[in-house]
Design an enzyme around this catalytic site. Structure first.
Site, short mmCIF file in Angstrom:
data_model
loop_
_atom_site.label_atom_id
_atom_site.label_comp_id
_atom_site.label_asym_id
_atom_site.label_seq_id
_atom_site.Cartn_x
_atom_site.Cartn_y
_atom_site.Cartn_z
N LYS A 200 0.83 -1.20 0.00
CA LYS A 200 0.00 0.00 0.00
C LYS A 200 0.87 1.27 0.00
O LYS A 200 2.09 1.21 -0.06
CB LYS A 200 -0.95 -0.02 1.20
CG LYS A 200 -1.93 -1.20 1.21
CD LYS A 200 -2.82 -1.22 -0.01
CE LYS A 200 -4.06 -2.11 0.15
NZ LYS A 200 -3.81 -3.49 0.52
N HIS A 201 0.22 2.42 0.10
CA HIS A 201 0.91 3.70 -0.06
C HIS A 201 1.93 3.96 1.03
O HIS A 201 3.00 4.53 0.78
CB HIS A 201 -0.10 4.83 -0.12
CG HIS A 201 -1.06 4.71 -1.25
ND1 HIS A 201 -2.20 3.93 -1.17
CD2 HIS A 201 -1.03 5.21 -2.51
CE1 HIS A 201 -2.83 3.99 -2.33
NE2 HIS A 201 -2.15 4.75 -3.16
#
Length: 400
Positions: A200-201
């Site tokens: 994820k980010h």
């Protein structure tokens, strides 16, 4: 055609575009991240300590929410949100099939029943018109997934939820850093869920967060992650008290200080990470714009994706190969493609519950055509070029 011809696919004995596999996603960890974790390891706190509250505060400020509650996975965040929404036996929740199973499983955890709305053909986001057609007297909530990083049509979904007295939960595990009509993801629904899995980010190793502006939801979320207990050990210590009460059945979904320290360090780099994801997506958009055998997902003008994934759809009528063959050929070129996602209700467990094929024809057709290309901030321009080169090579060979 000789085996060393650069146009011969690796799956057929040619030389691959890359010598090593490029994964579809990967964490980006630097020395500052390592130091942040080591500092906690040398401190008095390893599990629920001061870094948890600090991470929650900074994260809430980052997304523009009043409250943030950290938990130990995105799945735990979804479960907590479903619980806080009061979902229980007899309740229906409208969700999308184009997602990881956890987005619907959280409804089952609470005794409710997921009802699947179809997706828009060009974005693969939950289609508000399909949601509206699925609302019934049993409907309690909507769980919208910001697929691949682009926010859903939250004005339409909020209007629907308000008209029918529903709770709107945003599964924004793909969309940290994205915006909708210049509003940050995290401010668009009654509760918004994030994941900090390594692809994820930002990452905390494993971890998740629920944000909300509703103080009642925040109280329920905090208790739920701590066995349903109304006060944690830090509060009891500060008050000089041993007494606590378990008011509801909760879980141990706490996120340790070690993980929160990593999250705090990663959060400082979020803007840089998202900007790089957008740069890579722009390179892909440009490279694939005129390819008849492939098209990228549509991006709405009023939204700005944070590109957790870069998903393309194959125009199989222009190819003499199946999606499986294209997938295998790209893997042989050492491009770590993936597929996101198998429609949730196609999984065997959901079949046992009575779900069957045909519920969401748009999503089902899309599933047969989609491929996810590598995209993560640490990718170099050369890595990105390798992906483009491999895609063009494979589709050129397989084109009619």
């Amino acid at each position: 055609m000789s085996l060393d011809d650069k146009n011969t696919l690796a799956v057929e004995g040619g030389s691959p575009v890359r010598n090593t596999l490029l994964p579809y996603g990967h964490q980006c960890i630097d020395e500052d991240d390592i130091k942040a974790v080591v500092d906690v390891l040398r401190s008095d706190w390893l599990t629920t300590g001061p870094k948890v509250a600090e991470f929650e505060k900074r994260f809430a400020e980052m997304v523009g929410a009043k409250y943030a509650v950290a938990v130990n996975s995105g799945t735990a965040a979804l479960h907590a949100a479903a619980f806080a929404a009061g979902i229980g036996p007899g309740d229906e929740v409208i969700a999308t099939p184009m997602t990881f199973a956890a987005s619907a499983n959280c409804v089952l955890y609470c005794g409710g029943r997921p009802v699947f709305g179809d997706v828009e053909a060009d974005t693969l986001l939950l289609d508000p018109s399909s949601v509206e057609s699925k609302v019934s007297p049993k409907t309690k909530a909507i769980i919208a997934v910001d697929y691949a990083g682009q926010p859903c049509d939250y004005d339409a979904l909020k209007k629907l939820s308000d008209e029918h007295g529903l709770i709107l939960i945003a599964d924004a595990c793909h969309a940290l850093g994205a915006t909708y009509k210049n509003r940050k993801v995290g401010t668009l629904a009654d509760m918004t869920v994030f994941s900090f899995h390594p692809v994820k980010h930002i990452t905390t190793g494993e971890g998740g967060m629920v944000v909300t502006d509703n103080p009642d939801f925040a109280v329920r979320l905090c208790a739920f992650r701590n066995h349903g207990i109304t006060a944690d050990h830090r509060q009891r210590e500060a008050e000089g008290s041993w007494f606590y009460e378990m008011a509801e059945l909760g879980y141990n979904y706490r996120l340790p200080d070690i993980n929160c320290a990593l999250g705090l360090s990663q959060l400082k780099k979020l803007d840089k990470f998202v900007a790089r994801r957008r740069q890579i997506a722009a390179l892909y958009d440009s490279a694939f714009a005129d390819m008849p055998a492939l098209f990228s997902l549509a991006q709405r003008d009023d939204r700005k994706s944070s590109y957790h994934l870069y998903v393309v759809r194959l125009n199989l009528s222009k190819l003499n190969a199946s999606r499986q063959q294209v997938f295998g050929a790209l893997r042989a070129e050492n491009i770590g493609v993936n597929v996101h996602y198998i429609p949730v209700y196609w999984h065997p467990y959901y079949n046992k519950l009575g779900y069957g094929k045909g519920l969401c024809p748009v999503a089902e057709k899309a599933y047969e055509e989609i491929v996810t290309l590598p995209l993560f901030p640490a990718m170099s321009d050369r890595d990105t070029g390798d992906v483009i080169k491999a895609v063009k090579k494979v589709l050129r060979v397989y084109a009619e």
